[in-house]
Design an enzyme around this catalytic site. Structure first.
Site, PDB file in Angstrom:
ATOM      1  N   GLU A 266     -28.656  55.206 -87.269  1.00  0.00           N
ATOM      2  CA  GLU A 266     -27.836  54.821 -86.313  1.00  0.00           C
ATOM      3  C   GLU A 266     -26.621  55.851 -86.445  1.00  0.00           C
ATOM      4  O   GLU A 266     -25.866  55.494 -87.368  1.00  0.00           O
ATOM      5  CB  GLU A 266     -27.370  53.331 -86.454  1.00  0.00           C
ATOM      6  CG  GLU A 266     -28.550  52.532 -86.275  1.00  0.00           C
ATOM      7  CD  GLU A 266     -29.227  52.582 -84.825  1.00  0.00           C
ATOM      8  OE1 GLU A 266     -28.671  52.954 -83.796  1.00  0.00           O
ATOM      9  OE2 GLU A 266     -30.538  52.244 -84.685  1.00  0.00           O
ATOM     10  N   CYS A 300     -18.482  53.613 -83.233  1.00  0.00           N
ATOM     11  CA  CYS A 300     -19.389  54.601 -82.610  1.00  0.00           C
ATOM     12  C   CYS A 300     -19.665  54.533 -81.294  1.00  0.00           C
ATOM     13  O   CYS A 300     -19.913  55.651 -80.861  1.00  0.00           O
ATOM     14  CB  CYS A 300     -20.872  54.127 -83.463  1.00  0.00           C
ATOM     15  SG  CYS A 300     -21.295  52.750 -83.116  1.00  0.00           S
TER      16      CYS A 300
HETATM   17  P1  NAD Z   1     -20.379  59.140 -93.122  1.00  0.00           P
HETATM   18  O1  NAD Z   1     -21.743  59.679 -92.773  1.00  0.00           O
HETATM   19  O2  NAD Z   1     -19.536  59.892 -93.936  1.00  0.00           O
HETATM   20  O3  NAD Z   1     -20.758  57.861 -94.206  1.00  0.00           O
HETATM   21  C1  NAD Z   1     -21.429  56.661 -93.946  1.00  0.00           C
HETATM   22  C2  NAD Z   1     -22.083  56.026 -95.020  1.00  0.00           C
HETATM   23  O4  NAD Z   1     -22.900  57.080 -95.570  1.00  0.00           O
HETATM   24  C3  NAD Z   1     -21.052  55.799 -96.069  1.00  0.00           C
HETATM   25  O5  NAD Z   1     -21.421  54.632 -96.916  1.00  0.00           O
HETATM   26  C4  NAD Z   1     -20.903  56.955 -97.212  1.00  0.00           C
HETATM   27  O6  NAD Z   1     -20.596  56.513 -98.318  1.00  0.00           O
HETATM   28  C5  NAD Z   1     -22.423  57.466 -96.802  1.00  0.00           C
HETATM   29  N1  NAD Z   1     -22.574  58.769 -97.324  1.00  0.00           N
HETATM   30  C6  NAD Z   1     -21.757  59.827 -96.887  1.00  0.00           C
HETATM   31  N2  NAD Z   1     -22.347  60.996 -97.739  1.00  0.00           N
HETATM   32  C7  NAD Z   1     -23.679  60.618 -98.015  1.00  0.00           C
HETATM   33  C8  NAD Z   1     -24.627  61.385 -98.482  1.00  0.00           C
HETATM   34  N3  NAD Z   1     -24.580  62.517 -98.732  1.00  0.00           N
HETATM   35  N4  NAD Z   1     -25.782  60.611 -98.847  1.00  0.00           N
HETATM   36  C9  NAD Z   1     -25.882  59.450 -98.775  1.00  0.00           C
HETATM   37  N5  NAD Z   1     -24.814  58.664 -98.311  1.00  0.00           N
HETATM   38  C10 NAD Z   1     -23.774  59.225 -97.687  1.00  0.00           C
HETATM   39  O7  NAD Z   1     -19.728  58.300 -92.061  1.00  0.00           O
HETATM   40  P2  NAD Z   1     -18.344  58.000 -91.725  1.00  0.00           P
HETATM   41  O8  NAD Z   1     -17.472  59.148 -91.181  1.00  0.00           O
HETATM   42  O9  NAD Z   1     -17.780  57.032 -92.859  1.00  0.00           O
HETATM   43  O10 NAD Z   1     -18.571  56.868 -90.612  1.00  0.00           O
HETATM   44  C11 NAD Z   1     -18.206  57.263 -89.359  1.00  0.00           C
HETATM   45  C12 NAD Z   1     -19.557  57.622 -88.454  1.00  0.00           C
HETATM   46  O11 NAD Z   1     -20.357  56.441 -88.540  1.00  0.00           O
HETATM   47  C13 NAD Z   1     -19.073  58.084 -87.127  1.00  0.00           C
HETATM   48  O12 NAD Z   1     -20.116  59.112 -86.823  1.00  0.00           O
HETATM   49  C14 NAD Z   1     -19.674  56.824 -86.218  1.00  0.00           C
HETATM   50  O13 NAD Z   1     -20.146  57.242 -84.940  1.00  0.00           O
HETATM   51  C15 NAD Z   1     -20.895  56.304 -87.074  1.00  0.00           C
HETATM   52  N6  NAD Z   1     -21.207  55.052 -86.922  1.00  0.00           N
HETATM   53  C16 NAD Z   1     -22.594  54.834 -86.102  1.00  0.00           C
HETATM   54  C17 NAD Z   1     -22.853  53.575 -85.850  1.00  0.00           C
HETATM   55  C18 NAD Z   1     -24.125  53.219 -85.190  1.00  0.00           C
HETATM   56  O14 NAD Z   1     -24.607  52.130 -85.024  1.00  0.00           O
HETATM   57  N7  NAD Z   1     -24.690  54.109 -84.247  1.00  0.00           N
HETATM   58  C19 NAD Z   1     -22.089  52.475 -86.407  1.00  0.00           C
HETATM   59  C20 NAD Z   1     -20.661  52.424 -86.998  1.00  0.00           C
HETATM   60  C21 NAD Z   1     -20.635  54.044 -87.127  1.00  0.00           C
END
Ligand code: NAD
Length: 538
Positions: A266, A300
């Site tokens: 997601e 998101c």
């Molecule tokens: P991110 O991808 O940087 O982080 C999300 C999660 O992944 C965090 O727990 C982070 O620690 C982890 N993460 C980061 N790098 C990683 C890696 N290399 N390996 C494994 N895990 C890792 O996202 P963000 O910038 O913190 O959050 C915002 C993003 O999330 C936006 O793009 C938003 O649209 C999206 N989002 C999507 C939904 C949905 O349901 N589609 C809901 C909420 C947020």
């Protein structure tokens, strides 16, 4: 686990100091490497202090979850459902205090924080009774004295990685169905929301979910999160469910794919809203403001591209700018009426301030250029401490080309681009004109526009005369393209993400019967009776 006094931010509450939660025990409390989760409205307030999960911690959590799976999968589904029902009751009982903690840790306005927790309550209430369904099918066989059945079976160890902006709702969408279906979980919550994650996970224990079924490892994405993704390659994880950015989601998908697993992804969005020439403008302006600036654009499903029919565009922009003047930013812990609070973290703040460069490159017309709110230069009605919090004003760009980098890139802050169009065909082309496909919306009263939008939009979710946001616990949530891989959260659809189908053949014939090979046929003849009535053959 302990609570430390928090002298500089004492008006907010104490600091949680805790280790990972693995098999009912705290692990790594004495780890040298730790990180802190800070209140983004007042950065002196340390909400939680956590160990950075190592690959060893992750491995231990996965192995513990594997052991716990052996027993949990055999607990009857209605009994597992009872535990989820109790979780829902606890969430309801603690809703206000959880909402306050959530608001303190990520800066969400209190009424939205309550909505975040409410979504978990609704999800628990839905899955409480789903434990009494989890239906399979009985299927007729093509052979005699033989019956066929199907069953949903759990997958095993589910790795769950979540973003911080919906820190209770989104994890509940994953953990509740995963546990209900008989799986065990290793959760790596966002480093931005690890204290509320600790509180949420504790409620599973209080609800009677056995130790080892839900395990939590804290830490940053590139180290701890990556270790949990690497655990797929090590054979320690049977399923990964990830909510976060498209860039990380794609990498998670690659690892799952090479292990022949179907991940739930997601991801990000650049969500369009179309306003046609016949729309109720007052409604559309209010909807656009909420979609774009609610939660500071850190959803998101936040609005990214506002597609206006050129006949109403000027009028719309004027009303929009008038309404923006009434917005009210501030510290959610002390002001319930704010439109939005601070940016969740420094990374989001930096990206927001830097996105203006894309607008310059695109030659967009700047109607509002959002900047960091500074002490002494606070906007009217602002109620936070500008020096201590990560506050910004909103942005609005006009005359944006849908193909520009500005219109194609998710910013994750309070910013929108106006794209002016001449007719519906141009509007739908712009709405489908980014690689994302999460959410969308149209304001119109024309049934033809409504029908065309519903059927031609490529996003996974769409609203007619409502905003781009707003999930309900029993509707499928998810996107297409760069927004996800087509799996869905919520409702009955998510059960497919946490179970695998098994089919069972029961042969009571007492002999060796071979499907396809020994299947009886039926004898038939020519349809002579009806022949005289039919037109003659040519
Ligand atoms: P991110 O991808 O940087 O982080 C999300 C999660 O992944 C965090 O727990 C982070 O620690 C982890 N993460 C980061 N790098 C990683 C890696 N290399 N390996 C494994 N895990 C890792 O996202 P963000 O910038 O913190 O959050 C915002 C993003 O999330 C936006 O793009 C938003 O649209 C999206 N989002 C999507 C939904 C949905 O349901 N589609 C809901 C909420 C947020």
């Amino acid at each position: 686990m302990q609570f430390r006094e928090n002298p500089k931010g004492s008006q907010y509450g104490r600091t949680l100091v805790v280790g990972h939660w693995i098999g009912g025990k705290e692990v790594g409390e004495k780890a040298k490497e730790r990180f802190q989760s800070l209140n983004p409205a007042w950065r002196d307030d340390v909400v939680g202090d956590f160990p950075v999960g190592t690959a060893k911690d992750v491995e231990q959590a996965c192995k513990t979850a594997r052991d716990a799976f052996k027993a949990w999968r055999t607990v009857p589904a209605p009994i597992r459902g009872e535990a989820i029902g109790r979780l829902g009751q606890l969430l309801r009982r603690e809703k206000e205090r959880l909402s306050q903690l959530l608001s303190r840790e990520i800066g969400k306005p209190l009424r939205e924080a309550r909505g975040d927790v409410q979504e978990a309550i609704d999800t628990a209430s839905f899955f409480h009774s789903e434990g009494r369904r989890l239906y399979g099918q009985t299927v007729p066989s093509e052979l005699r004295r033989k019956e066929l059945e199907t069953f949903r079976r759990p997958l095993g160890v589910c790795a769950i990685i979540t973003a911080g902006n919906f820190p209770v709702a989104v994890p509940s969408w994953k953990m509740i169905p995963a546990v209900l279906c008989g799986n065990t979980v290793v959760w790596k919550p966002s480093e931005d929301s690890s204290a509320i994650a600790w509180a949420f996970a504790s409620l599973f224990r209080a609800a009677g979910v056995p130790e080892g079924v839900v395990n939590v490892v804290y830490g940053p994405g590139p180290s701890t999160g990556q270790a949990l993704v690497d655990a797929i390659d090590k054979g320690l994880v049977d399923k990964i469910s990830f909510t976060g950015s498209s860039a990380v989601g794609k990498r998670v998908g690659e690892v799952a794919g090479r292990n022949l697993q179907v991940p739930s992804l997601e991801l990000g969005g650049k969500n369009p809203m179309v306003v046609m020439e016949d729309a109720d403008l007052e409604l559309a302006v209010t909807g656009a403001i909420w979609s774009a600036y609610g939660t500071g654009g850190q959803r998101c499903t936040s609005l990214g591209n506002l597609i206006l029919h050129k006949k109403i565009a000027d009028k719309f922009v004027k009303r929009f700018l008038d309404q923006v003047k009434t917005l009210h930013m501030g510290d959610p812990s002390f002001d319930e009426d704010i439109t939005y609070g601070p940016m969740i973290n420094e990374r989001f703040l930096k990206r927001y301030l830097e996105h203006h460069k894309m607008a310059e490159k695109a030659g967009a017309k700047a109607l509002l250029v959002g900047e960091r709110i500074k002490k002494g230069k606070e906007p009217k009605k602002f109620t936070g401490d500008a020096e201590k919090g990560l506050y910004v004003t909103p942005t609005l760009y006009d005359n944006v080309d849908i193909n520009s980098e500005l219109a194609q890139t998710e910013v994750f802050g309070p910013t929108i681009n106006i794209i002016r169009v001449a007719d519906f065909d141009e509007a739908i082309a712009a709405a489908n004109g980014t690689p994302y496909g999460l959410s969308s919306s149209i304001y119109t009263n024309d049934p033809v526009y409504r029908h065309r939008f519903k059927t031609e939009i490529t996003a996974g979710m769409t609203s007619i005369n409502n905003t781009t946001s707003g999930a309900e616990a029993h509707l499928p949530f998810g996107g297409n393209g760069w927004s996800g891989n087509g799996t869905r959260e919520s409702g009955i659809w998510v059960i497919d993400a946490y179970t695998k189908w098994q089919c069972v053949n029961i042969d009571d014939s007492g002999g060796l019967q071979l499907a396809q090979i020994e299947t009886e046929g039926v004898e038939g003849g020519d349809p002579q009776d009806i022949d005289p009535l039919l037109p003659s053959k040519t």
